[in-house]
Design a protein around this motif. Structure first.
Motif, PDB file in Angstrom:
ATOM      1  N   CYS A 503      30.945 -29.425 -16.500  1.00 13.73           N
ATOM      2  CA  CYS A 503      31.524 -28.092 -16.226  1.00 13.73           C
ATOM      3  C   CYS A 503      30.871 -27.534 -14.962  1.00 13.73           C
ATOM      4  N   LYS A 504      31.276 -26.335 -14.577  1.00 15.44           N
ATOM      5  CA  LYS A 504      30.762 -25.716 -13.354  1.00 15.44           C
ATOM      6  C   LYS A 504      29.255 -25.484 -13.432  1.00 15.44           C
ATOM      7  N   LYS A 505      28.765 -25.133 -14.637  1.00 18.23           N
ATOM      8  CA  LYS A 505      27.342 -24.811 -14.810  1.00 18.23           C
ATOM      9  C   LYS A 505      26.450 -26.015 -14.526  1.00 18.23           C
ATOM     10  N   CYS A 506      26.986 -27.235 -14.755  1.00 20.23           N
ATOM     11  CA  CYS A 506      26.148 -28.431 -14.557  1.00 20.23           C
ATOM     12  C   CYS A 506      26.697 -29.304 -13.430  1.00 20.23           C
ATOM     13  N   ASN A 507      27.504 -28.710 -12.526  1.00 21.22           N
ATOM     14  CA  ASN A 507      28.104 -29.456 -11.406  1.00 21.22           C
ATOM     15  C   ASN A 507      28.877 -30.688 -11.889  1.00 21.22           C
ATOM     16  N   ASN A 508      29.533 -30.536 -13.054  1.00 22.87           N
ATOM     17  CA  ASN A 508      30.333 -31.610 -13.664  1.00 22.87           C
ATOM     18  C   ASN A 508      29.530 -32.882 -13.981  1.00 22.87           C
ATOM     19  N   GLU A 509      28.220 -32.718 -14.153  1.00 18.61           N
ATOM     20  CA  GLU A 509      27.365 -33.867 -14.477  1.00 18.61           C
ATOM     21  C   GLU A 509      27.278 -34.089 -15.981  1.00 18.61           C
ATOM     22  N   GLY A 510      27.437 -32.993 -16.769  1.00 16.51           N
ATOM     23  CA  GLY A 510      27.259 -33.102 -18.221  1.00 16.51           C
ATOM     24  C   GLY A 510      25.819 -32.952 -18.662  1.00 16.51           C
ATOM     25  N   TYR A 511      24.918 -32.768 -17.676  1.00 20.66           N
ATOM     26  CA  TYR A 511      23.490 -32.604 -17.976  1.00 20.66           C
ATOM     27  C   TYR A 511      22.936 -31.380 -17.254  1.00 20.66           C
ATOM     28  N   LYS A 512      21.956 -30.732 -17.880  1.00 20.32           N
ATOM     29  CA  LYS A 512      21.291 -29.599 -17.221  1.00 20.32           C
ATOM     30  C   LYS A 512      19.847 -29.516 -17.711  1.00 20.32           C
ATOM     31  N   GLY A 513      18.898 -29.775 -16.825  1.00 18.63           N
ATOM     32  CA  GLY A 513      17.480 -29.746 -17.213  1.00 18.63           C
ATOM     33  C   GLY A 513      17.022 -31.079 -17.785  1.00 18.63           C
ATOM     34  N   ARG A 514      15.709 -31.169 -18.038  1.00 14.11           N
ATOM     35  CA  ARG A 514      15.143 -32.407 -18.600  1.00 14.11           C
ATOM     36  C   ARG A 514      14.153 -32.108 -19.717  1.00 14.11           C
ATOM     37  N   ILE A 515      13.906 -33.105 -20.528  1.00 15.94           N
ATOM     38  CA  ILE A 515      12.946 -32.983 -21.629  1.00 15.94           C
ATOM     39  C   ILE A 515      12.259 -34.339 -21.796  1.00 15.94           C
ATOM     40  N   GLY A 516      11.075 -34.341 -22.379  1.00 17.87           N
ATOM     41  CA  GLY A 516      10.318 -35.584 -22.526  1.00 17.87           C
ATOM     42  C   GLY A 516      10.684 -36.368 -23.777  1.00 17.87           C
ATOM     43  N   ILE A 517      10.550 -37.704 -23.674  1.00 17.08           N
ATOM     44  CA  ILE A 517      10.554 -38.545 -24.880  1.00 17.08           C
ATOM     45  C   ILE A 517       9.205 -39.265 -24.881  1.00 17.08           C
ATOM     46  N   TYR A 518       8.616 -39.428 -26.051  1.00 13.78           N
ATOM     47  CA  TYR A 518       7.204 -39.793 -26.134  1.00 13.78           C
ATOM     48  C   TYR A 518       6.918 -40.941 -27.093  1.00 13.78           C
ATOM     49  N   GLU A 519       5.730 -41.521 -26.867  1.00 11.91           N
ATOM     50  CA  GLU A 519       5.188 -42.551 -27.748  1.00 11.91           C
ATOM     51  C   GLU A 519       3.693 -42.225 -27.834  1.00 11.91           C
ATOM     52  N   ILE A 520       3.202 -41.938 -29.030  1.00  9.23           N
ATOM     53  CA  ILE A 520       1.806 -41.494 -29.181  1.00  9.23           C
ATOM     54  C   ILE A 520       1.013 -42.567 -29.919  1.00  9.23           C
ATOM     55  N   LEU A 521       0.035 -43.157 -29.227  1.00  6.84           N
ATOM     56  CA  LEU A 521      -0.841 -44.147 -29.848  1.00  6.84           C
ATOM     57  C   LEU A 521      -2.176 -43.483 -30.170  1.00  6.84           C
ATOM     58  N   GLU A 522      -2.420 -43.286 -31.451  1.00  6.77           N
ATOM     59  CA  GLU A 522      -3.704 -42.708 -31.885  1.00  6.77           C
ATOM     60  C   GLU A 522      -4.681 -43.861 -32.111  1.00  6.77           C
ATOM     61  N   ILE A 523      -5.872 -43.759 -31.535  1.00  5.89           N
ATOM     62  CA  ILE A 523      -6.851 -44.847 -31.681  1.00  5.89           C
ATOM     63  C   ILE A 523      -7.600 -44.657 -33.003  1.00  5.89           C
ATOM     64  N   THR A 524      -6.979 -45.152 -34.059  1.00  7.54           N
ATOM     65  CA  THR A 524      -7.571 -45.102 -35.402  1.00  7.54           C
ATOM     66  C   THR A 524      -8.620 -46.226 -35.499  1.00  7.54           C
ATOM     67  N   PRO A 525      -9.468 -46.238 -36.538  1.00  2.00           N
ATOM     68  CA  PRO A 525     -10.460 -47.325 -36.669  1.00  2.00           C
ATOM     69  C   PRO A 525      -9.822 -48.722 -36.612  1.00  2.00           C
ATOM     70  N   GLU A 526      -8.608 -48.869 -37.205  1.00  2.00           N
ATOM     71  CA  GLU A 526      -7.932 -50.184 -37.203  1.00  2.00           C
ATOM     72  C   GLU A 526      -7.507 -50.588 -35.784  1.00  2.00           C
ATOM     73  N   VAL A 527      -6.931 -49.618 -35.051  1.00  2.00           N
ATOM     74  CA  VAL A 527      -6.491 -49.907 -33.670  1.00  2.00           C
ATOM     75  C   VAL A 527      -7.713 -50.172 -32.794  1.00  2.00           C
ATOM     76  N   ALA A 528      -8.788 -49.389 -32.977  1.00  2.00           N
ATOM     77  CA  ALA A 528     -10.022 -49.561 -32.191  1.00  2.00           C
ATOM     78  C   ALA A 528     -10.597 -50.965 -32.396  1.00  2.00           C
ATOM     79  N   GLU A 529     -10.545 -51.443 -33.650  1.00  2.00           N
ATOM     80  CA  GLU A 529     -11.048 -52.787 -33.986  1.00  2.00           C
ATOM     81  C   GLU A 529     -10.258 -53.853 -33.216  1.00  2.00           C
ATOM     82  N   MET A 530      -8.931 -53.655 -33.132  1.00  2.00           N
ATOM     83  CA  MET A 530      -8.080 -54.616 -32.415  1.00  2.00           C
ATOM     84  C   MET A 530      -8.373 -54.612 -30.915  1.00  2.00           C
ATOM     85  N   ILE A 531      -8.608 -53.421 -30.357  1.00  2.00           N
ATOM     86  CA  ILE A 531      -8.931 -53.317 -28.919  1.00  2.00           C
ATOM     87  C   ILE A 531     -10.266 -54.014 -28.651  1.00  2.00           C
ATOM     88  N   LEU A 532     -11.243 -53.783 -29.542  1.00  2.00           N
ATOM     89  CA  LEU A 532     -12.570 -54.392 -29.416  1.00  2.00           C
ATOM     90  C   LEU A 532     -12.467 -55.916 -29.395  1.00  2.00           C
TER      91      LEU A 532
END
Length: 576
Positions: A503-532
Motif C-alpha cells: 500500500c502507499k504507507k509501505c511504498n507497495n513493499e508489504g513491509y514496514k520496519g524491522r524486528i529481530g529473530i533470535y537464538e539464545i545459547l545459555e552456557i549451562t553446566p552441560e554445555v560448558a562441559e561440552m565446550i571444555l
C-alpha cells in the motif's frame, strides 16, 4: 488513497453509482487485483474530476484542479520530490504563514503533521485529482532540471584552481538543496544508508530501507562534482583528494531529529562513490520486549544479565542489530551503583552515565589497548564493540574471570559457533567454558506492514518447497511448546500465515520496519562441559535443543505464525 469502505459510502451516498453497478465494480477490482478507486478512474466509470469533487464535498474540503496550473518554483521545492511522489500530495500556494496543500487522501494525518513541523506553517488542505498531481510533478522535474542547469555550465578549469572551484560549486544553493533533499528524505524514510554511485552518464542514489537497497533517484552526471564536494565540506574532508579513500562524519540536528552521518568515500572507475550511514542519535533505546524476544529466551537473558561477572556475546552478520541489543542490555544495567565503560567503533548512541570511548587505530587506540585502559578505570561492566582478534578475546575472557561483566559482539552465523570462533582466536577452551554466560545470535526480518496485512493458507506446492529448506516437524513441535498452536500434529495447510498486500504507507513493499529473530545459547553446566571437551558444533546444538533452545529459524516461524513477519522473509535472512 482513501479506504475502499469510505469510497463505497461516498459513491452510494452521492448516488454517483447505483448499488448494482458499485457491486459489479467491486468484484471487477478484486479480479484485477487493483483498488476500487483505480478501477473507477482507469475504466472511466465516473469522470475523474466528478469523483474527486464528490470526495472533497464528503470531507467538507475545497477542490482544486491543478492541471495546467503553474506553481512557483520556491513553493514547489518546499517539499522534496520523493515525498510528493510517495504520498501523492503537493504544495501549490503559500500566503503569509499558511501553505495550500493538494492531496488525494485527507486521512494521511501523519504526513500532514510532518509537513506542518517541517515548514512551521498552517496547512490548508485541498482535494485534487491523480492527473492533477501528475501534472504538478512534471513541473517539479522541470524545476530540478532548471536548478541543475544553473550549476552544470561546464567551463574550462585551470588545474591550480580546482580546489577553489570545487569549494564554490559545493556552496551553490542548488547543490545545497539537492544534498539537503537527499539527506532529509533518507531521514524521513528511516533509511540506514545512502549510496551515491557514479556511472558513466549519471549518478544513481540508492537508500537501504529495512535492510533492502532501493534506487530512489538518478542525478545528471554534470551535478556529480558539486554533490561530492558538498558532502566532503560537510564531513570536513579534503576537497582535492580524488585518488585515496576518505572517511568522515557530520550531524544534522532539528527540533524533530538528531542524526549523525558516517561518511565513506571510495574512488571508483567513474568518480567517487559515497556511502553515508545514518545513526539516529535521538532514537529511544528499546526494551528487551520491544526487540521481539519470545518469553523463554527473554527469561534466559534477564537471568544472565543479573550475574555479576562473565561474558555475554551477541553474534550475527553486519547490520543484524547486534549493537542495538547490546545498548538495550546496557540501558537495563545502567544505574548509579555501577561503573560502565565501553570501547566502540563507532559510538552509535550516546548514553548518560556510561563512559564511552571511540577506537582510533591511526593513533594505536585499538579495541585491545582501549580494553586494557578501561580495566584500569575500576569498571563493573565493560562493553567491547567487537572481538575481532586474539588479544581482545583473551583480555575479555580474563576480565570476565576477574569479576567483570563483559558484553561484546562476534561475527558467527549462529550461537553454537561462538565458542569455536573464540578457540580459533587462541582462547583456551577451559577459559571459554568458565567465563561465557550467554550467546545471543540474531538477524533482522522485515515486519509486515500493519496497514495492508492479509492472511492466507499455504498451498501444497509451497509446503513441499518449505520441507526442502527446513525441518517442519521440529518447527511445529517448538510452536506447540511455546503455545502458538494447539498440537504439532496439525496439518500445515490448516495454519494461517500472513503477508502485506502493498500500500502507499509501505511504498507497495508489504513491509514496514524491522524486528529481530533470535537464538539464545545459555552456557549451562552441560554445555560448558561440552565446550571444555571441544565437542563439535553439532553436538553442542543437540545438547542445547534438549534444553529447549529455540533456533533462529524456529523463532522466525513463530513470528510468521503470529503475523509479525512472513515465511519468505524468515527464509531469506536465515539462508543468506
Amino acid at each position: 488513497m482513501i479506504s475502499q469502505k469510505q469510497l463505497e459510502k461516498i459513491l452510494l451516498d452521492s448516488k454517483l453509482l447505483p448499488k448494482a453497478e458499485l457491486e459489479k465494480a467491486i468484484s471487477k477490482a478484486k479480479i484485477k487485483d487493483i483498488s476500487l478507486q483505480d478501477l473507477v478512474v482507469s475504466e472511466k466509470i465516473i469522470p475523474e474530476q466528478s469523483l474527486f469533487e464528490t470526495i472533497a464535498n464528503y470531507f467538507h474540503l475545497p477542490f482544486i484542479d491543478l492541471r495546467n496550473q503553474t506553481i512557483r518554483k520556491d513553493i514547489l521545492t518546499i517539499l522534496p520530490e520523493p515525498i510528493v511522489q510517495t504520498h501523492q500530495l503537493i504544495i501549490f500556494d503559500k500566503k503569509d504563514n499558511t501553505i495550500k496543500l493538494a492531496c488525494l487522501d485527507p486521512n494521511d494525518l501523519e504526513i500532514f503533521e510532518f509537513i506542518k513541523k517541517k515548514t512551521d506553517a498552517e496547512l490548508e488542505i485541498y482535494i485534487t485529482t491523480p492527473s492533477g498531481i501528475s501534472d504538478a510533478i512534471k513541473q517539479y522535474h522541470k524545476g530540478i532540471k532548471a536548478r541543475f542547469a544553473e550549476i552544470t555550465d561546464e567551463k574550462p578549469e585551470a588545474k591550480q584552481e580546482e580546489k577553489k572551484q570545487l569549494k564554490e560549486l559545493a556552496q551553490d544553493l542548488p547543490v545545497i538543496r539537492i544534498v539537503d533533499t537527499l539527506l532529509e528524505y533518507a531521514i524521513f524514510e528511516s533509511a540506514s544508508d545512502i549510496h551515491i554511485e557514479p556511472n558513466e552518464n549519471e549518478m544513481i542514489v540508492r537508500y537501504r530501507i529495512d535492510g533492502i537497497l532501493r534506487q530512489v533517484m538518478t542525478l545528471p552526471k554534470k551535478i556529480q562534482n558539486g554533490v561530492v564536494a558538498r558532502i566532503k565540506i560537510l564531513s570536513n574532508l579534503k576537497l582535492d583528494e580524488h585518488r585515496l579513500p576518505q572517511d568522515g562524519r557530520f550531524k544534522v540536528e532539528t527540533d524533530e531529529y538528531k542524526v549523525a552521518f558516517r561518511v565513506s568515500i571510495l574512488p571508483v572507475y567513474d568518480g567517487e562513490k559515497i556511502v553515508l550511514r545514518l545513526l539516529n542519535e535521538s532514537a529511544q533505546v528499546l526494551t528487551l520486549e520491544q526487540l521481539g524476544l519470545l518469553p523463554s529466551p527473554l527469561d534466559k537473558i534477564k537471568r544472565n544479565i543479573k550475574k555479576p561477572h562473565g561474558i555475554i556475546l551477541v553474534t550475527g552478520p553486519t547490520g543484524s542489530g547486534k549493537t542495538t541489543t547490546l545498548y538495550t542490555i546496557l540501558n537495563i544495567l545502567n544505574s548509579p551503583g555501577v561503573n560502565i565503560s565501553t570501547v566502540e567503533d563507532p559510538i552509535e548512541y550516546r548514553m548518560n552515565h556510561v563512559n564511552q570511548s571511540q577506537v582510533n587505530p591511526k593513533i594505536g587506540f585499538t579495541f585491545a589497548s582501549g580494553l586494557r585502559s578501561i580495566l584500569r578505570q575500576d569498571p563493573d561492566i565493560v562493553m567491547v564493540g567487537e572481538i575481532r582478534d586474539n588479544e581482545t578475546a583473551e583480555i575479555s575472557s580474563h576480565a570476565a574471570m576477574t569479576g567483570h561483566l563483559v558484553l561484546s559482539t562476534l561475527h558467527t552465523n549462529d550461537a553454537v559457533g561462538a565458542p569455536s570462533r573464540l578457540m580459533e582466536m587462541g582462547v583456551p577452551s577451559f577459559l571459554i567454558a568458565s567465563t561465557t554466560n550467554l550467546v545471543i545470535a540474531q538477524r533482522l526480518v522485515r515486519r509486515i506492514c500493519p496497514y495492508c496485512i492479509t492472511s492466507y493458507n499455504l498451498t501444497k506446492t509451497e509446503i513441499e518447497e518449505l520441507k526442502k529448506n527446513i525441518d517442519i516437524n521440529q518447527v511445529l513441535s517448538v510452536m506447540e511448546r511455546e503455545q502458538i498452536i494447539q498440537s504439532a500434529d496439525m496439518p500445515l495447510q490448516d495454519l494461517l500465515f500472513f503477508k502485506g498486500k502493498g500500500c502507499k504507507k509501505c511504498n507497495n513493499e508489504g513491509y514496514k520496519g524491522r524486528i529481530g529473530i533470535y537464538e539464545i545459547l545459555e552456557i549451562t553446566p552441560e554445555v560448558a562441559e561440552m565446550i571444555l571437551n571441544k565437542a563439535s558444533e553439532e553436538k553442542v546444538l543437540e545438547e542445547a535443543k534438549k534444553q529447549d533452545m529455540i533456533t533462529i529459524m524456529e523463532d522466525g516461524f513463530v513470528k510468521a505464525k503470529n503475523g509479525i513477519t512472513t515465511i519468505e522473509e524468515v527464509i531469506r535472512v536465515t539462508k543468506e
